[in-house]
Design a protein around this motif. Structure first.
Motif, PDB file in Angstrom:
ATOM      1  N   HIS A 115       0.971  -1.084   0.005  1.00  0.00           N
ATOM      2  CA  HIS A 115      -0.035  -0.163  -0.071  1.00  0.00           C
ATOM      3  C   HIS A 115       0.886   1.335   0.013  1.00  0.00           C
ATOM      4  O   HIS A 115       1.507   1.723   0.870  1.00  0.00           O
ATOM      5  N   PHE A 116       0.848   1.957  -1.114  1.00  0.00           N
ATOM      6  CA  PHE A 116       1.460   3.447  -1.288  1.00  0.00           C
ATOM      7  C   PHE A 116       0.552   4.326  -0.759  1.00  0.00           C
ATOM      8  O   PHE A 116      -0.085   4.969  -1.444  1.00  0.00           O
ATOM      9  N   GLU A 117       1.064   4.568   0.509  1.00  0.00           N
ATOM     10  CA  GLU A 117       0.149   5.734   1.363  1.00  0.00           C
ATOM     11  C   GLU A 117       0.274   7.006   0.935  1.00  0.00           C
ATOM     12  O   GLU A 117       1.580   7.362   0.927  1.00  0.00           O
ATOM     13  N   ARG A 118      -0.510   7.794   0.823  1.00  0.00           N
ATOM     14  CA  ARG A 118      -0.482   9.281   0.421  1.00  0.00           C
ATOM     15  C   ARG A 118      -0.842  10.014   1.651  1.00  0.00           C
ATOM     16  O   ARG A 118      -0.474  11.347   1.499  1.00  0.00           O
ATOM     17  N   VAL A 119      -1.304   9.732   2.727  1.00  0.00           N
ATOM     18  CA  VAL A 119      -1.534  10.141   3.730  1.00  0.00           C
ATOM     19  C   VAL A 119      -0.358  10.680   4.623  1.00  0.00           C
ATOM     20  O   VAL A 119       0.920   9.746   4.686  1.00  0.00           O
ATOM     21  N   ARG A 120      -0.245  11.689   5.440  1.00  0.00           N
ATOM     22  CA  ARG A 120       1.040  11.993   6.407  1.00  0.00           C
ATOM     23  C   ARG A 120       0.860  11.210   7.626  1.00  0.00           C
ATOM     24  O   ARG A 120      -0.135  10.762   8.160  1.00  0.00           O
ATOM     25  N   TYR A 121       2.104  10.717   7.601  1.00  0.00           N
ATOM     26  CA  TYR A 121       2.108   9.763   8.844  1.00  0.00           C
ATOM     27  C   TYR A 121       3.188  10.239   9.670  1.00  0.00           C
ATOM     28  O   TYR A 121       4.258  10.777   9.614  1.00  0.00           O
ATOM     29  N   ASP A 122       2.871  10.184  11.068  1.00  0.00           N
ATOM     30  CA  ASP A 122       3.770  10.590  12.194  1.00  0.00           C
ATOM     31  C   ASP A 122       4.853  10.075  12.463  1.00  0.00           C
ATOM     32  O   ASP A 122       4.687   9.102  13.014  1.00  0.00           O
ATOM     33  N   SER A 123       5.796  10.283  11.789  1.00  0.00           N
ATOM     34  CA  SER A 123       7.248   9.436  11.742  1.00  0.00           C
ATOM     35  C   SER A 123       8.385  10.375  11.935  1.00  0.00           C
ATOM     36  O   SER A 123       8.484  11.317  11.186  1.00  0.00           O
ATOM     37  N   PRO A 124       9.571   9.834  12.664  1.00  0.00           N
ATOM     38  CA  PRO A 124      10.743  10.865  12.680  1.00  0.00           C
ATOM     39  C   PRO A 124      11.517  10.582  11.583  1.00  0.00           C
ATOM     40  O   PRO A 124      12.423  11.604  11.374  1.00  0.00           O
ATOM     41  N   TYR A 125      11.334   9.851  10.328  1.00  0.00           N
ATOM     42  CA  TYR A 125      11.905   9.952   9.213  1.00  0.00           C
ATOM     43  C   TYR A 125      11.164   9.810   7.951  1.00  0.00           C
ATOM     44  O   TYR A 125       9.725   9.489   8.097  1.00  0.00           O
ATOM     45  N   ALA A 126      11.718  10.429   6.878  1.00  0.00           N
ATOM     46  CA  ALA A 126      10.818  10.599   5.682  1.00  0.00           C
ATOM     47  C   ALA A 126      10.421   9.004   5.167  1.00  0.00           C
ATOM     48  O   ALA A 126       9.527   8.928   4.449  1.00  0.00           O
ATOM     49  N   ASN A 127      11.289   8.155   5.107  1.00  0.00           N
ATOM     50  CA  ASN A 127      11.104   6.772   4.529  1.00  0.00           C
ATOM     51  C   ASN A 127      10.719   5.775   5.547  1.00  0.00           C
ATOM     52  O   ASN A 127      11.456   5.399   6.434  1.00  0.00           O
ATOM     53  N   THR A 128       9.498   5.774   5.658  1.00  0.00           N
ATOM     54  CA  THR A 128       8.649   4.832   6.648  1.00  0.00           C
ATOM     55  C   THR A 128       8.222   3.686   6.015  1.00  0.00           C
ATOM     56  O   THR A 128       7.220   3.846   5.216  1.00  0.00           O
ATOM     57  N   MET A 129       8.317   2.551   6.867  1.00  0.00           N
ATOM     58  CA  MET A 129       7.351   1.218   6.171  1.00  0.00           C
ATOM     59  C   MET A 129       6.856   0.684   7.260  1.00  0.00           C
ATOM     60  O   MET A 129       7.527   0.360   8.636  1.00  0.00           O
ATOM     61  N   VAL A 130       5.594   0.196   7.333  1.00  0.00           N
ATOM     62  CA  VAL A 130       4.970  -0.741   8.463  1.00  0.00           C
ATOM     63  C   VAL A 130       4.488  -2.004   7.806  1.00  0.00           C
ATOM     64  O   VAL A 130       3.826  -2.024   6.884  1.00  0.00           O
ATOM     65  N   LEU A 131       5.017  -2.891   8.290  1.00  0.00           N
ATOM     66  CA  LEU A 131       4.751  -4.317   8.025  1.00  0.00           C
ATOM     67  C   LEU A 131       3.778  -5.085   8.976  1.00  0.00           C
ATOM     68  O   LEU A 131       4.484  -4.813  10.267  1.00  0.00           O
ATOM     69  N   ARG A 132       2.805  -5.806   8.738  1.00  0.00           N
ATOM     70  CA  ARG A 132       1.696  -6.032   9.763  1.00  0.00           C
ATOM     71  C   ARG A 132       1.099  -7.496   9.181  1.00  0.00           C
ATOM     72  O   ARG A 132       0.682  -7.506   8.225  1.00  0.00           O
ATOM     73  N   LEU A 133       0.956  -8.223  10.374  1.00  0.00           N
ATOM     74  CA  LEU A 133       0.234  -9.518  10.337  1.00  0.00           C
ATOM     75  C   LEU A 133      -0.940  -9.072  10.968  1.00  0.00           C
ATOM     76  O   LEU A 133      -1.035  -8.609  12.027  1.00  0.00           O
ATOM     77  N   SER A 134      -2.199  -9.548  10.054  1.00  0.00           N
ATOM     78  CA  SER A 134      -3.503  -9.225  10.692  1.00  0.00           C
ATOM     79  C   SER A 134      -4.366 -10.565  10.372  1.00  0.00           C
ATOM     80  O   SER A 134      -4.179 -11.438   9.799  1.00  0.00           O
ATOM     81  N   SER A 135      -5.425 -10.456  11.345  1.00  0.00           N
ATOM     82  CA  SER A 135      -6.457 -11.270  11.209  1.00  0.00           C
ATOM     83  C   SER A 135      -7.803 -10.638  10.648  1.00  0.00           C
ATOM     84  O   SER A 135      -8.535  -9.839  11.628  1.00  0.00           O
TER      85      SER A 135
END
Length: 456
Positions: A115-135
């Motif tokens: 998912h190439f997110e276009r929303v602003r994400y509260d992160s200390p760095y410009a290049n952020t990625m979140v990997l998630r396992l979900s049910s």
């Protein structure tokens, strides 16, 4: 205290972008290893794996091959052993699905998982990625990673990132050029001996092993140059940019007796390595993939035109690494943080230090050359057309190398003590400039030359 290894700064891996390709691949690989230690009932409950990209990773990740790199990392691939052709074939069909094995369970991953997110994400760095396992919509476990330039990554909650050497004790600790010079003066040691002693302490390897690995780096760099001098045709992507290096090389050979041939040879070597990077070939981050034409071009020139021996080239690489360490530690080598001054600017400064050391000059001249190299890249934007590491990136590598050579000439032709601005001071200015620069000009392809894409 700087405890970065030479072999963390100079990494072998596939192009075109260390922050968008090598970093995400390493993060995805790390995620799978960590998830394997989940409790069995947690893994059993999970039914999907999703990857969310933010900032520059989202803005230009498609052009940089971030999606392919992440899938490769999830499949267990490592940057230094990746087959670049196999990497380019990943996700060629959006319907292709890949089995990601985590413990006893397999999760299908395809283009829809990223998912190439276009929303602003509260992160200390410009290049952020979140990997998630979900049910379903319920998250089971996740990790947040930051790709901070040059293939280096940080994981949220782990301040040491993939270096993990904060507690390492080195014989000659330093964080600034002033402190490094004090070490040289106090110990009565050469720059090479100080850097080699620290490297042995950081890696636990012998001098012989370190020299062999430096030779390997030079070999990989020079193979990229030679491949690029032979390859013709069009680079991947919508720009349809044609390679120039072979043509320039032939021109330089035909003008061998001309005063211009020296510069044309240097341009050809730098373009060759940079075009290989743009094509997704195996390169060395120096200090990043986007700047992986500068040092290879200069070292190839030093070997084949100045005829420096292996020992001299190795020592020059250590001097270059010292400059890269100082920028990484006190500012950033990331285009998403500093603009192109963080990539080409640092590479040019490293190249200037390499040339100055190889020519037999001392630490004052090396500092002056590196300072000049950075000073004349201050404010340089990172605005790649279409998100590809092609325009202006490829020619910018050649320009950075030419500036490095001129910085070497300026620093070695007079008294280095006449230099009014220190390397430490210009790195501080670099950091402040990067902070002030609009995010539109930091690897997002939202301004500058990137807006001319419709004209290509």
């Amino acid at each position: 205290m700087i405890t970065t290894s030479v072999f963390d700064l100079f990494k072998i891996g596939p192009g075109p972008s260390s922050s968008h390709t090598i970093g995400p691949m390493k993060a995805a690989y790390d995620f799978v290893q960590r998830m394997a230690s989940l409790l069995p009932d947690q893994l059993e409950a999970a039914d999907a794996l999703h990857i969310h990209l933010y900032g520059s990773l989202s803005a230009t990740g498609k052009g940089h091959g971030t999606d392919r790199a992440i899938v490769a990392g999830l499949l267990g691939w490592q940057p230094d052993t990746t087959d670049p052709d196999a990497l380019l074939n990943l996700l060629r069909d959006p319907a292709d699905t890949y089995p990601v094995v985590i413990g006893p369970k397999t999760f299908p991953v395809n283009a829809a998982s990223l998912h190439f997110e276009r929303v602003r994400y509260d992160s200390p760095y410009a290049n952020t990625m979140v990997l998630r396992l979900s049910s379903g919509t319920h998250p089971i476990a996740e990790e947040e990673y930051y790709s901070i330039g040059g293939g280096f990554i940080l994981r949220k909650g782990d301040p040491n990132g993939d270096e993990g050497r904060a507690a390492t004790v080195v014989p000659y600790p330093y964080t600034t050029m002033k402190e490094l010079k004090a070490n040289l003066s106090g110990a009565g040691q050469s720059l090479t001996e100080v850097l080699m002693a620290n490297e042995m302490a950081i890696t636990g390897q012998s001098r012989r092993d370190i020299n062999q690995r430096l030779d390997q780096l030079l070999d990989v760099m020079h193979k990229a140059v030679r491949r690029g001098l032979r390859q013709k045709g069009t680079l991947p992507g919508n720009i349809k940019l044609r390679r120039k290096a072979p043509m320039l090389y032939q021109q330089a050979r035909s003008l061998a007796q001309s005063a211009d041939s020296f510069l044309i040879f240097l341009n050809a070597y730098c373009l060759a390595a940079s075009e290989e990077n743009a094509a997704g070939g195996i390169v060395v981050t120096a200090p990043t993939s986007g700047a992986s034409g500068v040092i290879p071009g200069l070292t190839y020139l030093a070997k084949h035109h100045f005829h420096y021996d292996r020992a001299t080239l190795r020592e020059g690489m250590l001097a270059a690494a010292a400059i890269g360490f100082l920028v990484k530690h006190n500012a950033s080598i990331s285009g998403a943080e500093m603009g192109c001054m963080g990539e080409i600017g640092t590479a040019s400064a490293m190249g200037a230090a390499f040339l100055t050391h190889c020519a037999g000059h001392g630490i004052d001249a090396i500092e002056a050359a590196a300072e000049i190299g950075i000073e004349h890249h201050l404010g340089m934007t990172c605005d790649p057309i279409g998100g590809y590491v092609q325009i202006p990136c490829i020619e910018r590598n050649a320009m950075g190398a030419v500036k490095a050579y001129n910085a070497f000439l300026l620093a070695s032709s007079g008294s280095p003590g006449m230099q009014k601005i220190s390397l430490d001071a210009v790195i501080k200015v670099m950091k402040a400039t990067g902070r002030d620069m609009s995010t539109k000009y930091k690897e997002t392809s939202e301004a500058g030359l990137a807006l001319s894409a419709t004209e290509c």
